[in-house]
Design a protein around this motif. Structure first.
Motif, PDB file in Angstrom:
ATOM      1  N   LEU B 202       3.290 -27.296 -13.174  1.00 11.03           N
ATOM      2  CA  LEU B 202       4.710 -27.942 -12.678  1.00 11.03           C
ATOM      3  C   LEU B 202       4.488 -29.165 -11.703  1.00 11.03           C
ATOM      4  O   LEU B 202       5.355 -29.865 -11.696  1.00 11.03           O
ATOM      5  CB  LEU B 202       5.477 -26.943 -11.826  1.00 11.03           C
ATOM      6  CG  LEU B 202       6.169 -25.832 -12.754  1.00 11.03           C
ATOM      7  CD1 LEU B 202       6.286 -24.521 -12.085  1.00 11.03           C
ATOM      8  CD2 LEU B 202       7.187 -26.170 -13.581  1.00 11.03           C
ATOM      9  N   MET B 278      10.899 -29.880 -19.281  1.00 12.97           N
ATOM     10  CA  MET B 278      11.048 -28.341 -18.699  1.00 12.97           C
ATOM     11  C   MET B 278      10.797 -27.519 -19.839  1.00 12.97           C
ATOM     12  O   MET B 278      10.491 -26.171 -19.529  1.00 12.97           O
ATOM     13  CB  MET B 278      12.032 -28.362 -17.690  1.00 12.97           C
ATOM     14  CG  MET B 278      12.082 -29.259 -16.789  1.00 12.97           C
ATOM     15  SD  MET B 278      10.400 -29.443 -15.694  1.00 12.97           S
ATOM     16  CE  MET B 278      10.207 -27.896 -15.446  1.00 12.97           C
ATOM     17  N   TRP B 279      11.567 -27.678 -20.919  1.00 10.15           N
ATOM     18  CA  TRP B 279      11.699 -26.557 -22.108  1.00 10.15           C
ATOM     19  C   TRP B 279      10.348 -26.489 -22.633  1.00 10.15           C
ATOM     20  O   TRP B 279       9.868 -25.210 -22.731  1.00 10.15           O
ATOM     21  CB  TRP B 279      12.581 -27.265 -23.319  1.00 10.15           C
ATOM     22  CG  TRP B 279      12.749 -26.067 -24.310  1.00 10.15           C
ATOM     23  CD1 TRP B 279      11.569 -25.865 -25.390  1.00 10.15           C
ATOM     24  CD2 TRP B 279      13.571 -25.090 -24.600  1.00 10.15           C
ATOM     25  NE1 TRP B 279      12.080 -25.021 -26.081  1.00 10.15           N
ATOM     26  CE2 TRP B 279      13.200 -24.443 -25.556  1.00 10.15           C
ATOM     27  CE3 TRP B 279      14.768 -24.536 -23.948  1.00 10.15           C
ATOM     28  CZ2 TRP B 279      14.022 -23.394 -26.363  1.00 10.15           C
ATOM     29  CZ3 TRP B 279      15.715 -23.686 -24.317  1.00 10.15           C
ATOM     30  CH2 TRP B 279      15.254 -22.991 -25.550  1.00 10.15           C
ATOM     31  N   GLY B 282       8.530 -24.065 -20.438  1.00 12.83           N
ATOM     32  CA  GLY B 282       8.821 -22.679 -20.561  1.00 12.83           C
ATOM     33  C   GLY B 282       7.997 -22.140 -21.722  1.00 12.83           C
ATOM     34  O   GLY B 282       7.700 -20.889 -21.640  1.00 12.83           O
ATOM     35  N   LEU B 359      13.653 -21.813 -17.381  1.00 13.35           N
ATOM     36  CA  LEU B 359      12.929 -22.761 -18.099  1.00 13.35           C
ATOM     37  C   LEU B 359      13.674 -22.886 -19.548  1.00 13.35           C
ATOM     38  O   LEU B 359      13.889 -24.205 -20.085  1.00 13.35           O
ATOM     39  CB  LEU B 359      11.714 -22.631 -18.141  1.00 13.35           C
ATOM     40  CG  LEU B 359      10.656 -22.633 -16.752  1.00 13.35           C
ATOM     41  CD1 LEU B 359       9.477 -22.194 -16.794  1.00 13.35           C
ATOM     42  CD2 LEU B 359      10.697 -24.273 -16.499  1.00 13.35           C
ATOM     43  N   ARG B 367      19.129 -26.695 -16.888  1.00 12.43           N
ATOM     44  CA  ARG B 367      17.798 -26.226 -16.809  1.00 12.43           C
ATOM     45  C   ARG B 367      17.142 -26.567 -15.527  1.00 12.43           C
ATOM     46  O   ARG B 367      17.255 -27.520 -14.915  1.00 12.43           O
ATOM     47  CB  ARG B 367      17.236 -26.720 -18.124  1.00 12.43           C
ATOM     48  CG  ARG B 367      16.019 -26.072 -18.603  1.00 12.43           C
ATOM     49  CD  ARG B 367      15.517 -26.635 -19.853  1.00 12.43           C
ATOM     50  NE  ARG B 367      16.554 -26.619 -21.041  1.00 12.43           N
ATOM     51  CZ  ARG B 367      16.356 -27.490 -22.017  1.00 12.43           C
ATOM     52  NH1 ARG B 367      15.880 -28.427 -21.920  1.00 12.43           N
ATOM     53  NH2 ARG B 367      17.413 -27.527 -22.722  1.00 12.43           N
ATOM     54  N   ALA B 370      11.251 -29.379 -12.339  1.00 15.36           N
ATOM     55  CA  ALA B 370       9.925 -29.100 -12.003  1.00 15.36           C
ATOM     56  C   ALA B 370       9.952 -28.832 -10.457  1.00 15.36           C
ATOM     57  O   ALA B 370       9.174 -27.945  -9.878  1.00 15.36           O
ATOM     58  CB  ALA B 370       9.000 -30.261 -12.321  1.00 15.36           C
ATOM     59  N   ALA B 373      11.320 -25.509  -9.731  1.00 17.70           N
ATOM     60  CA  ALA B 373      10.709 -24.455 -10.302  1.00 17.70           C
ATOM     61  C   ALA B 373       9.348 -24.189  -9.277  1.00 17.70           C
ATOM     62  O   ALA B 373       8.971 -22.877  -9.288  1.00 17.70           O
ATOM     63  CB  ALA B 373      10.142 -24.699 -11.599  1.00 17.70           C
TER      64      ALA B 373
END
Lengths: 297, 427
Positions: B202, B278-279, B282, B359, B367, B370, B373
């Motif tokens: 991340l 970001m997907w 995940g 994510l 969504r 980073a 997260a």
């Protein structure tokens, strides 16, 4: 905007450029650099290319001549390669054929202008020789001119990359100018903004973007602007406005010098001399004719 | 032609000296660090920090000193800028073994002849280029140069061979890739280890996004890992700058390896942004937990139906813009049902499920980023992230080391850790 440090020429590279080592005088190199940048600029306009790509190309072009001599590569070819490369870097690629056609036109026009100027200079009674209109002769679609120019373009792009060590990171000055003008409270003066912006663009024809950090160049553009328009900014020793932007007076003054030298009048000899040296062939021919001048002095 | 030699040996040698002498190169590193700090300081709401040397105002005599010391960290002195340096020759490196052949390049392991450093050389395929130097290779080199970070594979330089078609990117050599590791390791990573890896991933992704770079191909095989518990994001072959106005036609949908591809790309979005990375993050998170890829689909339609099955089909609430996507009309949504994440991941804490679902959120606008997260409670609850030094090490396939046979007991006391000796003995 990325903040990674962009490369600048080292002191050693500035003191003896490869072209000067090959016997090209300082002033001639300066004129050839400026002319190459003008060609990039004109080609950019004809191609309707974005200014960010044109400016990036001009900066790469200026950097290139700190690692390579004009005896080895022509300013026409390298300008074309730099514009092609910069268009990719700025995510607005141009078609090879379009770029080649445009450069071919510009070179034909330069040759024509040069011939006309020489003719009128040698025969002062110009009335007897009415100046011929410039007529562009397009190249044939599959002719060797195209393939030769394409070969030169690919080589030039690769050489720019290779000799700059693939570090083609360029930071343009426009955002910094807006910030500084805002800090100085000058954004309401349209004439100031326009003029300073213009100096930044003109400076792209000089080597300064390969020599000085962006804040220095922006301060120089502002300095020239306020002097021309008669605007007073704090300049007393304890609070000089340029120190706020981390620029040194000597550097500012030097950048201003580079920019102002662009505007001085050139003699017809000087201008035709530059126009005849777009290719390395022209440069070599000139060097052969001027061998008597000792390059070491 | 005597001068024509582009090498100009004197300059090369002097630069090489600079490279070698440590005290010389150190100050060159410093501005970079200071810069990156400056950048974050700029974003944080405390810009006063940027000018630490506040000189006493009453000391009027010290104006000369002040001029020296008052350089803003945003404007490093001219000497901190790198000089213009032509590419060196590939012959500065000794070729050791080839690591892999990708879709558009071969990767070699090599040794720097002067420093002895082991590096990875990626040869770019330039033979059949019709349009000069490929724009994808330019993007890759630029992205690597711009995104220098602890968890991004380091680019050292770009070297050239004898002809103009031979170009190599020189990168730090990293022993493993996470994909191979996941397949050979007998046990999955511990929760504490997964947290460390995710934090590293991340922070690398946050750094790239802050520098306006999209990676567009995040997956476990592009995450390299050394024997000291550090992962490095690699292969920026599909990366590009974002944020500029996009031209006609938009961004290409031919990005991201299928299993890690975000639903908006699958549905033909012409403009997408950091959320696509970001997907992928995940999907990587799920893969670390499962020890196998989350969505092992054979095609785009199958992938979409797997996503719908796991997360429930998108609704007007969970993804308001769904219907405006070019391919949305062509997709038949299954009957609505709730997400199945808890069933798929029974052993993870509620915070872990929450991070995963943020994510794997349908709406790209919604969504998690980073930066957000990194602050997720999952990373601050027990078990805490493990220190990278406490990770175990593995023999490296890329370096040609052999793996110990599973279930082989350590041979003799005292020497157990020295697997190199062991493999030498084997062969």
């Amino acid at each position: 905007m990325s903040t990674a440090l962009y490369p600048l020429a080292s002191l050693e590279q500035i003191e003896k450029t490869p072209s000067r080592e090959d016997g090209i005088p300082y002033e001639l190199e300066e004129d050839l650099r400026a002319h190459g940048c003008k060609l990039i600029h004109e080609a950019g306009i004809l191609l309707k290319q974005k200014q960010v790509a044109v400016a990036t190309a001009q900066i790469l072009f200026q950097r290139f001549w700190y690692v390579t001599s004009m005896k080895q590569f022509g300013i026409g070819d390298i300008g074309m390669g730099a514009l092609y490369l910069a268009s990719k870097l700025e995510e607005c690629p141009v078609r090879m054929r379009d770029l080649i056609n445009v450069y071919d036109l510009l070179q034909q026009r330069t040759a024509h202008t040069r011939a006309t100027m020489i003719a009128s200079a040698s025969a002062p009674s110009s009335s007897s020789h009415p100046t011929k209109e410039f007529r562009y002769t397009p190249m044939s679609y599959f002719g060797s001119t195209f393939y030769d120019l394409r070969e030169a373009l690919v080589i030039a792009e690769m050489q720019v990359l290779k000799r700059l060590g693939f570090n083609v990171h360029v930071v343009l000055p426009y955002g910094t100018l807006v910030n500084y003008l805002r800090v100085l409270g000058l954004t309401d003066r349209t004439d100031v903004c326009t003029r300073a912006w213009g100096y930044l663009n003109d400076a792209l024809q000089t080597p300064v973007y390969a020599l000085y950090a962006v804040p220095t160049i922006v301060c120089a553009a502002i300095l020239l602007t306020v002097r021309h328009l008669g605007i007073a900014l704090p300049s007393a020793p304890e609070n000089r406005w340029w120190e706020l932007f981390d620029a040194e007076w000597e550097d500012l003054w030097s950048v201003c010098g580079y920019i102002m030298r662009l505007y001085r009048d050139r003699s017809i000899e000087d201008r035709t001399r530059v126009m005849g040296m777009l290719s390395k062939k022209g440069v070599r021919q000139w060097l052969d004719e001027h061998k008597t001048v000792d390059p070491q002095t | 032609m005597s001068h024509a030699g582009p090498s100009t040996p004197s300059r090369k040698r002097s630069r090489w000296d600079v490279d070698e002498s440590a005290p010389q190169s150190e100050p060159a590193q410093q501005p970079q660090k200071r810069r990156s700090k400056g950048k974050s300081a700029k974003l944080s709401p405390a810009p006063e920090q940027t000018e630490p040397p506040v000189q006493p105002v009453n000391g009027t005599s010290g104006s000369a000193e002040r001029a020296r010391s008052s350089h803003s960290i945003f404007v490093p002195p001219r000497t901190h800028h790198p000089p213009l340096q032509p590419s060196r020759s590939v012959y500065c490196y000794e070729r050791l073994n080839s690591i892999e052949e990708g879709s558009y390049g071969v990767v070699f392991r090599a040794r720097d002849k002067q420093t002895g450093d082991i590096v990875a050389l990626k040869k770019l395929k330039l033979d059949e280029e019709k349009n000069g130097f490929p724009i994808t290779a330019l993007r890759e080199i630029n992205s690597l140069m711009v995104c220098k970070h602890e968890n991004v594979v380091g680019i050292r330089e770009v070297v050239v061979g004898d002809t103009l078609t031979q170009v190599f990117i020189v990168m730090d050599f990293i022993e493993h890739d996470l994909k191979t590791l996941l397949t050979i390791m007998p046990q999955p990573f511990l929760q504490s280890e997964i947290k460390t890896l995710m934090l590293q991933l991340l922070s690398a992704v946050a750094h790239c996004h802050e520098k306006w770079i999209l990676h567009r191909d995040l997956k476990t095989s592009n995450l390299l890992m050394n024997n000291r518990g550090t992962i490095k994001v690699a292969d920026f072959g599909l990366a590009r700058r974002y944020g500029d106005p996009v031209g006609v036609g938009g961004l290409t949908q031919l990005v991201v390896t299928l299993w890690y591809r975000a639903p908006e790309i699958l549905l033909g979005a012409k403009e997408y942004s950091t959320a696509v990375d970001m997907w992928s993050v995940g999907c990587i998170f799920a893969e670390l937990l499962l020890k196998e890829p989350l969505f092992q689909a054979k095609g785009e339609i199958e992938l979409l139906s797997m996503i719908f099955k796991l997360l429930g089909p998108p609704t007007a609430h969970s993804w308001p813009d769904y219907q405006t996507l070019p391919l949305a009309k062509t997709i038949n949504l299954p009957p609505p049902h709730p997400p199945q994440l808890r069933q798929k991941f029974p052993y993870i804490t509620a915070a872990g499920i929450d991070l995963l679902s943020r994510l794997l959120t349908y709406d790209p606008e919604d969504r998690i980023s980073a930066t957000q997260a990194l602050k997720h409670p999952y990373f601050s609850e027990s078990p805490l992230p493990k220190h990278p030094d406490l990770f175990s090490s593995f023999p490296s396939a890329a370096a040609g080391e052999r793996r110990r046979k599973p279930y082989e007991s350590p041979p003799a006391p005292a020497r157990a850790a020295d697997y190199k000796l062991l493999t030498d003995f084997d062969s």
